[in-house]
Design a protein around this motif. Sequence first.
Motif, PDB file in Angstrom:
ATOM      1  N   VAL A 129     -58.011 -44.810  -3.309  1.00 33.15           N
ATOM      2  CA  VAL A 129     -58.585 -45.502  -2.149  1.00 33.15           C
ATOM      3  C   VAL A 129     -60.101 -45.595  -2.279  1.00 33.15           C
ATOM      4  O   VAL A 129     -60.701 -46.627  -1.970  1.00 33.15           O
ATOM      5  CB  VAL A 129     -58.187 -44.779  -0.841  1.00 33.15           C
ATOM      6  CG1 VAL A 129     -58.934 -45.376   0.351  1.00 33.15           C
ATOM      7  CG2 VAL A 129     -56.686 -44.883  -0.621  1.00 33.15           C
ATOM      8  N   ASN A 144     -57.075 -36.250  -4.644  1.00 32.74           N
ATOM      9  CA  ASN A 144     -56.053 -36.766  -3.728  1.00 32.74           C
ATOM     10  C   ASN A 144     -56.348 -38.155  -3.181  1.00 32.74           C
ATOM     11  O   ASN A 144     -55.444 -38.857  -2.737  1.00 32.74           O
ATOM     12  CB  ASN A 144     -55.858 -35.789  -2.553  1.00 32.74           C
ATOM     13  CG  ASN A 144     -57.095 -35.686  -1.691  1.00 32.74           C
ATOM     14  OD1 ASN A 144     -58.196 -35.501  -2.209  1.00 32.74           O
ATOM     15  ND2 ASN A 144     -56.941 -35.794  -0.387  1.00 32.74           N
ATOM     16  N   ASP A 145     -57.625 -38.582  -3.194  1.00 31.13           N
ATOM     17  CA  ASP A 145     -57.959 -39.875  -2.572  1.00 31.13           C
ATOM     18  C   ASP A 145     -58.743 -40.799  -3.498  1.00 31.13           C
ATOM     19  O   ASP A 145     -59.380 -41.752  -3.054  1.00 31.13           O
ATOM     20  CB  ASP A 145     -58.728 -39.660  -1.264  1.00 31.13           C
ATOM     21  CG  ASP A 145     -59.953 -38.766  -1.424  1.00 31.13           C
ATOM     22  OD1 ASP A 145     -60.468 -38.636  -2.556  1.00 31.13           O
ATOM     23  OD2 ASP A 145     -60.403 -38.192  -0.405  1.00 31.13           O
ATOM     24  N   PHE A 163     -59.842 -34.182   4.415  1.00 31.81           N
ATOM     25  CA  PHE A 163     -58.707 -33.905   3.528  1.00 31.81           C
ATOM     26  C   PHE A 163     -57.410 -34.152   4.285  1.00 31.81           C
ATOM     27  O   PHE A 163     -57.109 -33.486   5.282  1.00 31.81           O
ATOM     28  CB  PHE A 163     -58.742 -32.468   3.019  1.00 31.81           C
ATOM     29  CG  PHE A 163     -57.704 -32.194   1.972  1.00 31.81           C
ATOM     30  CD1 PHE A 163     -57.939 -32.526   0.641  1.00 31.81           C
ATOM     31  CD2 PHE A 163     -56.484 -31.628   2.306  1.00 31.81           C
ATOM     32  CE1 PHE A 163     -56.975 -32.298  -0.332  1.00 31.81           C
ATOM     33  CE2 PHE A 163     -55.506 -31.403   1.343  1.00 31.81           C
ATOM     34  CZ  PHE A 163     -55.759 -31.736   0.020  1.00 31.81           C
ATOM     35  N   ASP A 203     -52.176 -38.300   3.458  1.00 33.43           N
ATOM     36  CA  ASP A 203     -52.112 -39.733   3.197  1.00 33.43           C
ATOM     37  C   ASP A 203     -53.530 -40.296   3.088  1.00 33.43           C
ATOM     38  O   ASP A 203     -54.229 -40.431   4.094  1.00 33.43           O
ATOM     39  CB  ASP A 203     -51.368 -40.447   4.326  1.00 33.43           C
ATOM     40  CG  ASP A 203     -51.235 -41.947   4.072  1.00 33.43           C
ATOM     41  OD1 ASP A 203     -51.653 -42.408   2.986  1.00 33.43           O
ATOM     42  OD2 ASP A 203     -50.714 -42.643   4.965  1.00 33.43           O
ATOM     43  N   PRO A 204     -53.988 -40.628   1.876  1.00 31.97           N
ATOM     44  CA  PRO A 204     -55.346 -41.126   1.683  1.00 31.97           C
ATOM     45  C   PRO A 204     -55.678 -42.373   2.497  1.00 31.97           C
ATOM     46  O   PRO A 204     -56.853 -42.641   2.771  1.00 31.97           O
ATOM     47  CB  PRO A 204     -55.396 -41.428   0.177  1.00 31.97           C
ATOM     48  CG  PRO A 204     -54.348 -40.563  -0.412  1.00 31.97           C
ATOM     49  CD  PRO A 204     -53.253 -40.505   0.604  1.00 31.97           C
ATOM     50  N   GLU A 205     -54.656 -43.141   2.878  1.00 39.39           N
ATOM     51  CA  GLU A 205     -54.924 -44.334   3.682  1.00 39.39           C
ATOM     52  C   GLU A 205     -55.611 -43.973   5.000  1.00 39.39           C
ATOM     53  O   GLU A 205     -56.334 -44.779   5.580  1.00 39.39           O
ATOM     54  CB  GLU A 205     -53.631 -45.094   3.961  1.00 39.39           C
ATOM     55  CG  GLU A 205     -53.111 -45.888   2.777  1.00 39.39           C
ATOM     56  CD  GLU A 205     -54.054 -46.992   2.332  1.00 39.39           C
ATOM     57  OE1 GLU A 205     -54.784 -47.541   3.185  1.00 39.39           O
ATOM     58  OE2 GLU A 205     -54.075 -47.304   1.133  1.00 39.39           O
ATOM     59  N   ARG A 236     -59.414 -44.242   4.535  1.00 39.90           N
ATOM     60  CA  ARG A 236     -60.004 -45.463   3.990  1.00 39.90           C
ATOM     61  C   ARG A 236     -61.229 -45.887   4.815  1.00 39.90           C
ATOM     62  O   ARG A 236     -62.242 -46.327   4.265  1.00 39.90           O
ATOM     63  CB  ARG A 236     -58.969 -46.592   3.944  1.00 39.90           C
ATOM     64  CG  ARG A 236     -59.485 -47.853   3.248  1.00 39.90           C
ATOM     65  CD  ARG A 236     -58.432 -48.949   3.201  1.00 39.90           C
ATOM     66  NE  ARG A 236     -57.334 -48.624   2.304  1.00 39.90           N
ATOM     67  CZ  ARG A 236     -57.357 -48.857   1.002  1.00 39.90           C
ATOM     68  NH1 ARG A 236     -58.424 -49.405   0.434  1.00 39.90           N
ATOM     69  NH2 ARG A 236     -56.299 -48.553   0.251  1.00 39.90           N
ATOM     70  N   GLY A 264     -64.537 -39.840  -3.576  1.00 42.38           N
ATOM     71  CA  GLY A 264     -63.184 -39.807  -4.119  1.00 42.38           C
ATOM     72  C   GLY A 264     -62.937 -38.581  -4.971  1.00 42.38           C
ATOM     73  O   GLY A 264     -63.725 -38.266  -5.874  1.00 42.38           O
TER      74      GLY A 264
END
Length: 234
Positions: free
Chosen positions: A212, A208-209, A168, A171-173, A176, A205
Amino acid sequence: MSDQDIAQNLTSIQQKIEQTCTSAGRDPKDVSLVAVSKTKPNEDILKAITAGQLHFGENRMKELEDKMASIKNADVVWHFIGNLQTNKIKYIADRVNWIHSVEKAKYLKEINKRAGQANRVINALIQVNISDEKQKGGCKPEDLASILESAQNYDFVKVKGLMGMATFVDDPEEVRSEFKLLKELFDSHQKYNEGSVQLEHLSMGMTNDMKVAIEEGSTMVRIGSAIFGERNYD
């Protein structure tokens, strides 16, 4: 939360799924939305059903058992996404459709046994620990092959894919690479497709993500707070 709020939230999430798929060159029909209803009252689930949502996920076995008993709609598809307890699988086997959190071969054996007693087939996903966090659960990537091999001859459980929970982060990046790992494992283990093992789905997923995860190949996203609002805790 009102009927209208839940309906609008579901529409918004579906639009985001469609937009992300289109940008990634994927068919939006290939991504299913699992509404994570844990800690939420039955009334909220019924509102979501009225809005057209049929897939629901729970992470506590007793809560899932109670909700499956109370909500009689035969079209609802129930997903268990929490930590499995072998001695409690029997309580959900007569109704649950998907179990996402299988991390050991012995769990598949027990699911097959209990589903057989209920004379039905349960879909299972093998949870892989892609974040290297002990609290997230899941098997080690190097143990995946042996688990799949153990599951090829079952009659009442079908291994349909993999599940993973990313770290968690804001920034979801940053995660990745974790989703990429699960997709790589999914692709490299297709050779174990035989009998009751047919790898077709990637459950990865969350709110929040999600974007991505879809870009990296998710076919099931597990969304809770963006649909039902912040969770209520005991």
